[in-house]
Design an enzyme around this catalytic site. Structure first.
Site, mmCIF file in Angstrom:
data_model
loop_
_atom_site.group_PDB
_atom_site.id
_atom_site.type_symbol
_atom_site.label_atom_id
_atom_site.label_comp_id
_atom_site.label_asym_id
_atom_site.label_seq_id
_atom_site.Cartn_x
_atom_site.Cartn_y
_atom_site.Cartn_z
ATOM 1 N N HIS A 44 -49.042 -62.879 -71.363
ATOM 2 C CA HIS A 44 -48.664 -63.560 -70.168
ATOM 3 C C HIS A 44 -50.086 -64.363 -69.541
ATOM 4 O O HIS A 44 -50.187 -65.007 -68.729
ATOM 5 C CB HIS A 44 -48.235 -62.746 -68.938
ATOM 6 C CG HIS A 44 -49.183 -61.508 -68.502
ATOM 7 N ND1 HIS A 44 -49.065 -60.475 -69.240
ATOM 8 C CD2 HIS A 44 -50.289 -61.397 -67.771
ATOM 9 C CE1 HIS A 44 -50.011 -59.532 -68.876
ATOM 10 N NE2 HIS A 44 -50.751 -60.003 -68.114
ATOM 11 N N CYS A 89 -40.660 -65.258 -50.521
ATOM 12 C CA CYS A 89 -41.051 -66.618 -50.862
ATOM 13 C C CYS A 89 -41.418 -67.766 -49.821
ATOM 14 O O CYS A 89 -42.208 -68.394 -49.717
ATOM 15 C CB CYS A 89 -40.216 -67.183 -51.855
ATOM 16 S SG CYS A 89 -40.344 -66.329 -53.649
ATOM 17 N N CYS A 92 -38.451 -66.931 -57.152
ATOM 18 C CA CYS A 92 -37.202 -67.468 -56.976
ATOM 19 C C CYS A 92 -37.277 -68.635 -55.805
ATOM 20 O O CYS A 92 -36.549 -69.583 -55.730
ATOM 21 C CB CYS A 92 -36.171 -66.577 -56.331
ATOM 22 S SG CYS A 92 -36.204 -66.196 -54.576
ATOM 23 N N CYS A 97 -54.248 -58.330 -71.883
ATOM 24 C CA CYS A 97 -54.289 -57.828 -70.481
ATOM 25 C C CYS A 97 -54.099 -56.272 -70.828
ATOM 26 O O CYS A 97 -53.273 -55.878 -71.570
ATOM 27 C CB CYS A 97 -53.274 -58.314 -69.670
ATOM 28 S SG CYS A 97 -53.035 -57.557 -67.912
ATOM 29 N N HIS A 133 -50.367 -51.544 -72.177
ATOM 30 C CA HIS A 133 -49.305 -50.393 -71.637
ATOM 31 C C HIS A 133 -47.943 -50.597 -72.536
ATOM 32 O O HIS A 133 -47.484 -49.598 -73.011
ATOM 33 C CB HIS A 133 -48.917 -50.631 -70.095
ATOM 34 C CG HIS A 133 -50.099 -50.162 -69.299
ATOM 35 N ND1 HIS A 133 -50.178 -48.930 -68.882
ATOM 36 C CD2 HIS A 133 -50.806 -50.846 -68.563
ATOM 37 C CE1 HIS A 133 -51.036 -48.570 -68.071
ATOM 38 N NE2 HIS A 133 -51.634 -49.831 -67.577
ATOM 39 N N ASP A 178 -69.079 -47.694 -62.873
ATOM 40 C CA ASP A 178 -67.960 -47.411 -64.099
ATOM 41 C C ASP A 178 -68.075 -46.045 -64.456
ATOM 42 O O ASP A 178 -68.885 -45.357 -63.579
ATOM 43 C CB ASP A 178 -68.166 -48.581 -65.358
ATOM 44 C CG ASP A 178 -66.950 -48.406 -66.274
ATOM 45 O OD1 ASP A 178 -66.187 -49.245 -66.109
ATOM 46 O OD2 ASP A 178 -66.874 -47.490 -67.186
ATOM 47 N N THR A 224 -52.149 -54.721 -68.997
ATOM 48 C CA THR A 224 -50.663 -54.519 -69.135
ATOM 49 C C THR A 224 -49.887 -54.681 -70.662
ATOM 50 O O THR A 224 -49.010 -54.064 -71.023
ATOM 51 C CB THR A 224 -50.090 -55.723 -68.278
ATOM 52 O OG1 THR A 224 -50.412 -55.590 -67.124
ATOM 53 C CG2 THR A 224 -48.386 -55.752 -68.577
#
Ligand SMILES: NC(=O)c1ccc[n+]([C@@H]2O[C@H](COP(=O)([O-])OP(=O)(O)OC[C@H]3O[C@@H](n4cnc5c(N)ncnc54)[C@H](O)[C@@H]3O)[C@@H](O)[C@H]2O)c1
Ligand SMILES: [Zn+2]
Ligand SMILES: [Zn+2]
Length: 350
Positions: free
Chosen positions: A71, A107, A101, A46, A51, A203, A48
């Protein structure tokens, strides 16, 4: 089934500098009462992860050194915690990486993707650039039978695309997709699948991705040689599109979305920008009565439900977007491919 080993080699961020990843021998985790232990089938790379590779400011603040990252993943459940009733050994799952949580106000109101106490699997906690991982059972999502395991890890970015698109109208709507990275490409394909009347894909200069967008159903593809705003207006009777989605991370593309969305239209932004303060033409947002929405993760679980409906009906062309596969031993090569940008999604196989 073969016995579960005690240790494994995991691809860990070991040093606070660009690169700084290594294969490290580490314990195979054990499932806590509410968790499942998964044998990894594949994990996709990904933005991420890039990064974290580059070790920018965001990564340095968020990722503990010695974390096993990764992930976007899928695999087979090989053990379940003592309290788990929803999963059994042998189940095929893909991971929702937002660990919630389930108890805070967000949540409870149905927004677990922005849990007040949330963490990201494979960013704040150990993830899936490893042959085994544990995850709360609720984050281990079953998926339709017609989705092969080889393509199942990309449900995270596919879900990002769906969450962003559905922030505005899609069926019979005109849609502009700014930024044709893997998520933008998924959005092009899903917009067509969900019945958009016209999809304009934009793009900067990535020819590979612009060609993929055409193959995935874009009606119009624009790039740096075009006047983006004028072209979008010309393709929408001078009005602008109903729904603009920003996936490029470029502030100039963000401005383009605002100038090329119709009065009262929708601008949905998934991108993360390199600067913490990004200039936007605010008065245009006000006077054009635009709905501007930030998008994070996937709705738990309505985005997954929409995604699984599309997958069950074979409406998403995932195969075209997964352009490269590498073996786990070649993780570094996979990162280099993804950073080079001459690709769609790069998937690491275990
Ligand atoms: N909010 C979230 O939950 C979340 C989750 C995942 C990713 N993201 C963000 O979503 C974005 C998309 O990720 P990705 O991995 O699909 O993309 P990517 O970063 O791989 O690709 C971005 C694309 O945008 C193009 N581009 C650059 N400047 C442009 C411009 N001015 N106009 C149009 N296109 C331009 C690039 O050529 C590239 O093809 C990233 O910013 C990423 O950080 C956010
Ligand atoms: Zn991701
Ligand atoms: Zn919460």
């Amino acid at each position: 089934m073969t016995a579960i080993p005690k240790t494994m080699m995991a691809w860990k961020k070991v040093a606070s500098r660009p690169g700084g990843f290594d294969f490290v021998e580490t314990s195979v985790p054990q499932a806590k009462p509410d968790e499942v232990l998964v044998k990894t089938h594949s994990t996709s790379i990904c933005g991420t992860d890039l990064h974290i590779w580059k070790w920018d400011e965001w990564a340095a603040e968020n990722v503990p050194i010695n974390t096993t990252t990764g992930h976007e993943t899928c695999g087979v459940v090989i053990a379940v915690g003592s309290e788990v009733t929803t999963h059994k050994v042998g189940d095929k799952i893909a991971v929702e990486c937002h660990l919630a949580c389930w108890d805070c106000d967000r949540c409870r109101e149905g927004n677990a993707h922005i849990c007040e106490n949330g963490q990201i699997f494979g960013v704040h906690t150990n993830g899936a650039f490893a042959p085994y991982f544990t995850v709360p059972a609720i984050n281990a999502r079953h998926f339709p039978d017609n989705l092969t395991m080889d393509l199942a890890s990309v449900q995270d970015p596919l879900g990002n695309a769906i969450h962003t698109l559905t922030g505005g109208p899609v069926r019979d709507a005109t849609v502009a997709i700014h930024g044709l990275g893997p998520i933008g490409l998924f959005a092009v394909n899903v917009a067509k699948a969900m019945g958009a009347s016209k999809v304009i894909a934009i793009d900067w200069d990535n020819q590979t991705r612009m060609q993929l967008a055409t193959k995935l159903g874009a009606d119009v593809v624009l790039g740096k040689g075009d006047d983006i705003v004028a072209s979008i207006l010309a393709h929408t009777n001078g009005q602008g599109v109903d729904n603009s989605c920003e996936f490029s991370g470029s502030p100039s593309a963000l401005s383009n979305t605002i100038y090329s969305t119709r009065m009262g239209g929708y601008v949905n932004v998934l991108s993360v920008y390199g600067t913490t303060k990004t200039e936007v033409p605010m008065n245009d947002i006000v006077f054009r009565y635009l709905h501007l929405k930030g998008i994070n993760g996937r709705k738990m679980w309505s985005t997954w439900e929409t995604m699984h409906e599309l997958i069950s009906q074979d409406k998403v062309d995932i195969e075209t977007i997964v352009t490269h596969r590498v073996s786990f031993n070649d993780c570094k090569l996979g990162f280099e491919l993804a950073m080079g940008g001459d690709c769609g999604k790069v998937v690491v196989d275990f």
